[in-house]
Design a protein around this motif. Structure first.
Motif, short mmCIF file in Angstrom:
data_model
loop_
_atom_site.label_atom_id
_atom_site.label_comp_id
_atom_site.label_asym_id
_atom_site.label_seq_id
_atom_site.Cartn_x
_atom_site.Cartn_y
_atom_site.Cartn_z
N UNK A 1 30.90 -21.47 -23.76
CA UNK A 1 30.75 -22.42 -22.66
C UNK A 1 29.41 -22.23 -21.97
N UNK A 2 29.09 -20.95 -21.72
CA UNK A 2 27.89 -20.64 -20.96
C UNK A 2 26.62 -21.10 -21.66
N UNK A 3 26.59 -20.89 -23.00
CA UNK A 3 25.36 -21.22 -23.71
C UNK A 3 25.36 -22.63 -24.26
N UNK A 4 26.54 -23.22 -24.38
CA UNK A 4 26.62 -24.54 -24.98
C UNK A 4 26.44 -24.53 -26.49
N UNK A 5 26.62 -23.36 -27.10
CA UNK A 5 26.49 -23.28 -28.56
C UNK A 5 27.71 -23.91 -29.20
N UNK A 6 27.52 -24.81 -30.18
CA UNK A 6 28.68 -25.48 -30.78
C UNK A 6 29.53 -24.53 -31.62
N UNK A 7 30.81 -24.40 -31.28
CA UNK A 7 31.68 -23.43 -31.95
C UNK A 7 31.79 -23.66 -33.45
N UNK A 8 31.65 -24.92 -33.89
CA UNK A 8 31.82 -25.16 -35.33
C UNK A 8 30.62 -24.64 -36.13
N UNK A 9 29.58 -24.13 -35.45
CA UNK A 9 28.47 -23.50 -36.16
C UNK A 9 28.59 -21.98 -36.13
N UNK A 10 29.71 -21.51 -35.61
CA UNK A 10 29.89 -20.06 -35.46
C UNK A 10 30.83 -19.52 -36.54
N UNK A 11 30.36 -18.47 -37.25
CA UNK A 11 31.20 -17.81 -38.26
C UNK A 11 31.34 -16.34 -37.89
N UNK A 12 32.56 -15.88 -37.85
CA UNK A 12 32.78 -14.45 -37.63
C UNK A 12 32.91 -13.75 -38.97
N UNK B 1 14.11 -27.48 -35.61
CA UNK B 1 14.47 -27.87 -36.97
C UNK B 1 15.87 -28.44 -37.02
N UNK B 2 16.68 -27.89 -37.93
CA UNK B 2 18.03 -28.44 -38.06
C UNK B 2 19.04 -27.40 -37.56
N UNK B 3 20.29 -27.83 -37.40
CA UNK B 3 21.32 -26.92 -36.88
C UNK B 3 21.41 -25.65 -37.72
#
Ligand code: C2E
Ligand code: CA
Ligand code: CA
Length: 570
Positions: A440-451, A412-414
């Motif tokens: 780095x390992x997973x290649x997950x884009x950091x700008x989609x990550x919220x803490x 689907x979408x991001x």
């Protein structure tokens, strides 16, 4: 008075010879039969080695005590005082002089001296039967009386603390056993003196012993006045036992008496020492009570009292004990669970209130324990924090969640991913590196990550960690907003950086509209999304939407679920 070894600093003499020499000197002082010291010392040195071996060997060996007792009589060292002197010498000095540290040595000493005394008595009786000489018979009769007396003293030494003279652990166990059989209820109060180690360091050993004797006297007085049993377990640990109590209140009264007794200071008027104690209390029905168990449970309560900065006593409670045990088991099993991937992630959607589209998913930790079943994160996350596991956990979580989210993205979408981070995790300077590596390992884009962080962690300066995480490209949501204290100035400051939303705690959903509206206004004033947590019904959803909330999360839109189920919502 104790005698010093003849040549305490002579490094040619072994500890066992020094001990034997001192022993021989004491025997010769009280002996009728003239003997040369030079003949006695080697004999006693052999016996010393034998006794020491019995204290330190794999198995207790009372035969050694028997042999030593017989050997003394055979060597005609059987005057009335010889037995007493020997028992006392062995009792007080064998372990310390020979540096015996075997953990069972103290427990073995009693039976060993028992065998020694018995063999000595037997030996003296045998000699009395075979010899007829009147004069010697008189001497032997005296010796037999001494045997009796020594036996009594040995019994006393076995049942009393050497410093205070109060009944010791053995005597306490006997007392509790008898009591359990004949009374309805009983109370046990285990005491520890407050700051004793500190006081003892300041005073030195002898005054510290004097202090313990003083406490012993006060406990004995209490026992006599109130019909209690007082014991001294060694060190600064004392026990009071009361029979015929009617409930926990009586145990508290018992402890009050103790504190009263300790209230007046001790020592010279110029430097008085203020005494105080922490108490572990237990009050229960006596039927089925086992002495060791009673003492163990009261001591458990004592550890609670000691860890309580305010209260001075704690009462044993089964449910608290069970909770301790559960915490202990979970803490023990948690590292393995993190290593083996037994900790899983459930995902809960966060939706837009205008079109119900999923704007993010929050990852929530899940643990099914083999014996305890599902354990709530509210229980195991603080444990993981305490044993220093949290950052290992977040690395594993990010790798797993990153993989899941990328899989959803392909269909689907991001998908924005929200991950909880506790205040303790944010204080660990290695967090940004761990996060960076996992990304780095997973290649997950950091700008989609919220803490998701709490108000507390964002308003107490963790500036460098927050900045480092923001530099990776991640953003922040303030979780459970409205439950902590708020530092608006700081909130304003961080909101200009990487904070994107305020998640208003579920507990506020039931509060007044004024408050809910104020929080929305605040969020929007800081250019943040307002998220309502714990939305369970359509009514609630309509209500928060009307008040201006942007996003919402709750079982109405989806309960936390395994990764495959979440995919269907996206
Ligand atoms: P939280 O971050 O506020 O997470 C929301 C909690 O509310 C979750 O509880 C979720 O299952 C529950 N919830 C969601 N919708 C509803 C609803 O409609 N009604 C009600 N009554 N409850 C709802 P959960 O999963 O038990 O997590 C509890 C807390 O544990 C979380 O609160 C979070 O602070 C913490 N936590 C969970 N996983 C992690 C983690 O991986 N790391 C850290 N540091 N903390 C975590
Ligand atoms: Ca959260
Ligand atoms: Ca929350």
């Amino acid at each position: 008075m104790r005698q010093r070894p003849a040549h305490p600093l002579d490094d040619h003499e072994s500890p066992s010879r020094t001990f034997a020499r001192a022993w021989a000197q004491r025997l010769h002082e009280v002996s009728f039969v003239p003997r040369r010291l030079g003949r006695t010392i080697p004999l006693l040195q052999d016996l010393t080695a034998l006794l020491a071996a019995a204290l330190t060997g794999d198995e207790p060996d009372p035969a050694a005590g028997h042999h030593a007792g017989t050997a003394l009589v055979e060597a005609q060292l059987w005057s009335p005082a010889a037995l007493r002197a020997s028992v006392e010498h062995i009792h007080t000095r064998l372990r310390s002089d020979l540096g015996i540290t075997h953990p069972d040595a103290a427990d073995r000493l009693g039976p060993l001296l028992g065998a020694f005394t018995e063999a000595f008595a037997e030996g003296v009786r045998a000699v009395a039967l075979t010899e007829t000489d009147d004069l010697r018979r008189h001497e032997r009769a005296t010796a037999q009386r001494a045997v009796l007396q020594a036996e009594q003293e040995r019994q006393h030494a076995l049942l009393h603390d050497q410093v205070s003279g109060l009944p010791n652990r053995h005597a306490l166990t006997e007392h509790l056993t008898t009591l359990a059989a004949k009374s309805d209820r009983l109370a046990v109060c285990v005491l520890n003196l407050v700051r004793f180690a500190e006081i003892s360091d300041a005073l030195g050993t002898d005054p510290a012993d004097a202090l313990l004797r003083e406490v012993g006297l006060r406990m004995r007085d209490l026992a006599v006045t109130h019909g209690l049993f007082a014991a001294h377990l060694g060190g600064d640990e004392f026990v009071l036992v009361q029979a015929g109590t009617r409930g926990p209140d009586d145990a508290v009264k018992l402890f009050d008496l103790v504190r009263e007794a300790l209230a007046y200071p001790w020592g010279p008027a110029a430097h008085p020492v203020q005494l105080d104690a922490k108490g572990g209390l237990l009050e229960r029905a006596a039927t089925g009570a086992v002495a060791g168990e009673l003492l163990r449970t009261a001591k458990m309560a004592l550890t609670w009292a000691k860890s309580d900065p305010v209260g001075s006593y704690a009462m044993f409670e089964q449910h608290r004990h069970d909770a301790d045990r559960r915490r202990h088991t979970l803490s023990r099993d948690l590292p393995g669970a993190v290593r083996n991937g037994a900790l899983r992630l459930a995902y809960q959607p966060i939706v837009s209130l205008t079109d119900r589209r999923v704007v993010a998913v929050e990852a929530l930790a899940r643990w099914r324990h083999p014996d305890h079943g599902e354990v709530a994160p509210a229980e195991f996350i603080p444990l993981a924090e305490r044993i220093g596991l949290l950052n290992r956990l977040i690395g594993a979580q990010l790798r797993a969640a990153g993989r899941h989210a990328l899989k959803w993205q392909r269909t689907g979408r991001p998908v924005r991913l929200n991950l909880n981070v506790s205040t303790a995790q944010l204080t660990d300077p290695s967090l940004p590196a761990i996060v960076g590596e996992a990304l780095d390992e997973t290649g997950f884009p950091p700008d989609l990550l919220t803490f998701e962080v709490t108000e507390e962690s964002i308003t107490t300066p963790q500036a460098s960690t927050l900045a480092a995480l923001a530099a990776l490209g991640a953003s922040f949501a303030v979780d459970d907003f409205g439950t902590g204290y708020s530092n608006f100035a700081r909130l304003h400051e961080v909101s200009r950086t990487a904070v994107t939303s305020l998640k208003v705690d579920r507990s506020l959903l039931a509060s007044s509209d004024v408050l809910l509206t104020t929080l929305v206004t605040l969020a929007h004033g800081l250019r943040l999304h307002a998220v309502a947590e714990g939305v369970e019904t359509e009514d609630q959803a309509a209500h928060v939407r009307k008040l201006g909330y942007d996003h919402a999360q709750g079982i109405l839109f989806g309960a936390p679920a395994p990764p495959d189920e979440v995919a269907a919502l996206l």
